[in-house]
Design an enzyme around this catalytic site. Sequence first.
Site, PDB file in Angstrom:
ATOM      1  N   HIS A   1    -131.312  34.461 -12.001  1.00 17.37           N
ATOM      2  CA  HIS A   1    -132.234  33.345 -12.268  1.00 17.37           C
ATOM      3  C   HIS A   1    -133.652  33.773 -11.888  1.00 17.37           C
ATOM      4  O   HIS A   1    -133.861  34.420 -10.857  1.00 17.37           O
ATOM      5  CB  HIS A   1    -131.790  32.127 -11.443  1.00 17.37           C
ATOM      6  CG  HIS A   1    -132.778  31.010 -11.492  1.00 17.37           C
ATOM      7  ND1 HIS A   1    -133.263  30.499 -12.677  1.00 17.37           N
ATOM      8  CD2 HIS A   1    -133.390  30.306 -10.490  1.00 17.37           C
ATOM      9  CE1 HIS A   1    -134.119  29.538 -12.402  1.00 17.37           C
ATOM     10  NE2 HIS A   1    -134.220  29.401 -11.088  1.00 17.37           N
TER      11      HIS A   1
ATOM     12  N   ASN B   1    -140.409  30.289 -14.405  1.00 18.72           N
ATOM     13  CA  ASN B   1    -139.088  29.717 -14.112  1.00 18.72           C
ATOM     14  C   ASN B   1    -138.791  28.624 -15.147  1.00 18.72           C
ATOM     15  O   ASN B   1    -139.362  27.534 -15.078  1.00 18.72           O
ATOM     16  CB  ASN B   1    -139.107  29.149 -12.691  1.00 18.72           C
ATOM     17  CG  ASN B   1    -137.788  28.529 -12.279  1.00 18.72           C
ATOM     18  OD1 ASN B   1    -136.869  28.381 -13.074  1.00 18.72           O
ATOM     19  ND2 ASN B   1    -137.693  28.143 -11.011  1.00 18.72           N
TER      20      ASN B   1
ATOM     21  N   CYS C   1    -131.227  24.794 -11.854  1.00 21.82           N
ATOM     22  CA  CYS C   1    -131.384  26.211 -12.217  1.00 21.82           C
ATOM     23  C   CYS C   1    -130.049  26.929 -12.355  1.00 21.82           C
ATOM     24  O   CYS C   1    -129.983  28.008 -12.941  1.00 21.82           O
ATOM     25  CB  CYS C   1    -132.246  26.915 -11.181  1.00 21.82           C
ATOM     26  SG  CYS C   1    -133.869  26.175 -11.078  1.00 21.82           S
TER      27      CYS C   1
HETATM   28  O1  UT7 Z   1    -135.742  27.521  -9.305  1.00 26.93           O
HETATM   29  C1  UT7 Z   1    -134.886  27.283  -8.257  1.00 26.93           C
HETATM   30  C2  UT7 Z   1    -135.419  26.667  -7.059  1.00 26.93           C
HETATM   31  N1  UT7 Z   1    -136.764  27.045  -6.696  1.00 26.93           N
HETATM   32  C3  UT7 Z   1    -137.033  28.198  -6.072  1.00 26.93           C
HETATM   33  O2  UT7 Z   1    -136.185  29.049  -5.886  1.00 26.93           O
HETATM   34  C4  UT7 Z   1    -138.431  28.369  -5.559  1.00 26.93           C
HETATM   35  C5  UT7 Z   1    -138.392  28.867  -4.158  1.00 26.93           C
HETATM   36  N2  UT7 Z   1    -139.695  28.856  -3.515  1.00 26.93           N
HETATM   37  C6  UT7 Z   1    -140.698  29.686  -3.876  1.00 26.93           C
HETATM   38  O3  UT7 Z   1    -140.599  30.448  -4.828  1.00 26.93           O
HETATM   39  C7  UT7 Z   1    -141.913  29.707  -3.013  1.00 26.93           C
HETATM   40  O4  UT7 Z   1    -141.676  28.959  -1.854  1.00 26.93           O
HETATM   41  C8  UT7 Z   1    -143.218  29.163  -3.692  1.00 26.93           C
HETATM   42  C9  UT7 Z   1    -143.664  30.129  -4.795  1.00 26.93           C
HETATM   43  C10 UT7 Z   1    -142.971  27.797  -4.300  1.00 26.93           C
HETATM   44  C11 UT7 Z   1    -144.326  29.061  -2.674  1.00 26.93           C
HETATM   45  O5  UT7 Z   1    -144.521  30.334  -2.075  1.00 26.93           O
HETATM   46  P1  UT7 Z   1    -144.509  30.523  -0.483  1.00 26.93           P
HETATM   47  O6  UT7 Z   1    -144.799  31.924  -0.240  1.00 26.93           O
HETATM   48  O7  UT7 Z   1    -143.211  29.974   0.036  1.00 26.93           O
HETATM   49  O8  UT7 Z   1    -145.726  29.644  -0.040  1.00 26.93           O
HETATM   50  P2  UT7 Z   1    -145.762  28.442   1.015  1.00 26.93           P
HETATM   51  O9  UT7 Z   1    -145.340  27.167   0.342  1.00 26.93           O
HETATM   52  O10 UT7 Z   1    -145.097  28.828   2.288  1.00 26.93           O
HETATM   53  O11 UT7 Z   1    -147.319  28.385   1.288  1.00 26.93           O
HETATM   54  C12 UT7 Z   1    -148.011  29.478   1.919  1.00 26.93           C
HETATM   55  C13 UT7 Z   1    -149.496  29.260   1.764  1.00 26.93           C
HETATM   56  C14 UT7 Z   1    -149.940  27.847   2.130  1.00 26.93           C
HETATM   57  O12 UT7 Z   1    -151.219  27.922   2.720  1.00 26.93           O
HETATM   58  P3  UT7 Z   1    -151.407  27.822   4.311  1.00 26.93           P
HETATM   59  O13 UT7 Z   1    -150.804  26.510   4.714  1.00 26.93           O
HETATM   60  O14 UT7 Z   1    -150.649  29.001   4.871  1.00 26.93           O
HETATM   61  O15 UT7 Z   1    -152.883  27.915   4.483  1.00 26.93           O
HETATM   62  C15 UT7 Z   1    -150.045  27.172   0.794  1.00 26.93           C
HETATM   63  O16 UT7 Z   1    -150.935  26.086   0.820  1.00 26.93           O
HETATM   64  O17 UT7 Z   1    -149.872  29.456   0.400  1.00 26.93           O
HETATM   65  C16 UT7 Z   1    -150.559  28.306  -0.070  1.00 26.93           C
HETATM   66  N3  UT7 Z   1    -150.279  28.143  -1.480  1.00 26.93           N
HETATM   67  C17 UT7 Z   1    -151.048  28.658  -2.452  1.00 26.93           C
HETATM   68  N4  UT7 Z   1    -152.160  29.405  -2.417  1.00 26.93           N
HETATM   69  C18 UT7 Z   1    -152.694  29.781  -3.598  1.00 26.93           C
HETATM   70  C19 UT7 Z   1    -149.231  27.476  -2.049  1.00 26.93           C
HETATM   71  N5  UT7 Z   1    -149.323  27.552  -3.377  1.00 26.93           N
HETATM   72  C20 UT7 Z   1    -150.448  28.268  -3.658  1.00 26.93           C
HETATM   73  C21 UT7 Z   1    -151.047  28.693  -4.849  1.00 26.93           C
HETATM   74  N6  UT7 Z   1    -152.178  29.427  -4.783  1.00 26.93           N
HETATM   75  N7  UT7 Z   1    -150.550  28.380  -6.059  1.00 26.93           N
END
Ligand code: UT7
Length: 332
Positions: free
Chosen positions: A256, A286, A116
């Site tokens: 980004h 992204n 990225c």
């Molecule tokens: O591009 C350069 C590098 N990449 C980035 O900068 C991305 C950085 N990371 C992120 O943007 C975020 O971490 C994500 C968007 C990928 C994920 O969001 P998050 O708020 O960090 O979610 P998480 O992985 O901590 O998951 C929280 C909860 C989980 O459920 P439980 O375990 O709390 O019950 C996940 O299973 O959200 C759940 N979850 C979803 N729920 C509905 C994860 N993805 C989804 C989804 N829809 N698509």
Amino acid sequence: MSKIRAAITAVGGYVPDYVLTNQELEKMVDTNDEWIVTRTGVKERRILKGENQGVSVMGVRAVNDMLSKKKIDPKEIDLILFATVTPDMMFPATANIVAAEIGATEAFGYDISAACSGFLFALATGARFIESGAHKKVVVIGGDKMSAIVDYTDRSTCIIFGDGAGCVLLEPTTEEFGVMDSLLKSDGSGAPYLHMKAGGSLRPASHQTVDLKQHVIYQEGSTVFKFAVTNMADVSAKILERNHLTGDDVAWLAPHQANKRIIDATANRMGIGEEKVMMNISKYGNTTAATIPLLLWDYEKQLKKGDNIIMAAFGGGFTWGAAYVKWAYDTN
Ligand code: UT7
């Protein structure tokens, strides 16, 4: 003799026609529009469909868009740098494929892999070639066909990524415009949190790597998120400080587009209001190396000669960085 700087003198872009909406993703994985919008800011993303359509297709269209606006002959181009993690092939470089397609017969080219942060790394590299006095027209492309390496059964990654390509032309100037400063960082110990497991020399493609779904993005989202928030904000604050700028001196932040929450944290840390933050994450998601040039493409008409722009990125590697660019032209 006055210092030669690399001015951005033209911008081009391309996004595919196919729109993948959150509503469509709701039918593919267990997710919903509300979660995606509030946790990431993405509403839809573009996907390059069809057979034999690599990232070069988008790179060629972005460069042709730029060349037609600028009305320059491709034979005048000295160098093409293509930042991407989804090259058409492992080799040759996609930059060379683009050069052949557009008729840049006098140019040499190569790809830059910094995920990225790729566009910022390529911009800084291209600027050095201009500043040396050796090259007069350098094309810097950021493009990725993320749909080629996204697992559309993994709800935590498939919702953020999209396809696209953007580019800029760098030309020399002795005026106070162009790439004024850049601050680039990388830390390979971040690799376990964001990578693609197979397809390289470490784990060449095999039936097993395909069965184990190792040719797609692996991301530990919340860990990457924490590093991104801290590092993107830190490097942006540092580049302001070492150029004796405050948020008030900045006309635009071009961050980004990984997650709207990371963008908001960076802008807050820099003391920049949201009216000065370029944003297109809601419509493209992204697009990895393409996000920053696509922002310039979308906002080009609003940019004025002399505007101070801070570009900032964080991505796989880990890689991160910021660039301070003084805009060199008024559109029209
Ligand atoms: O591009 C350069 C590098 N990449 C980035 O900068 C991305 C950085 N990371 C992120 O943007 C975020 O971490 C994500 C968007 C990928 C994920 O969001 P998050 O708020 O960090 O979610 P998480 O992985 O901590 O998951 C929280 C909860 C989980 O459920 P439980 O375990 O709390 O019950 C996940 O299973 O959200 C759940 N979850 C979803 N729920 C509905 C994860 N993805 C989804 C989804 N829809 N698509």
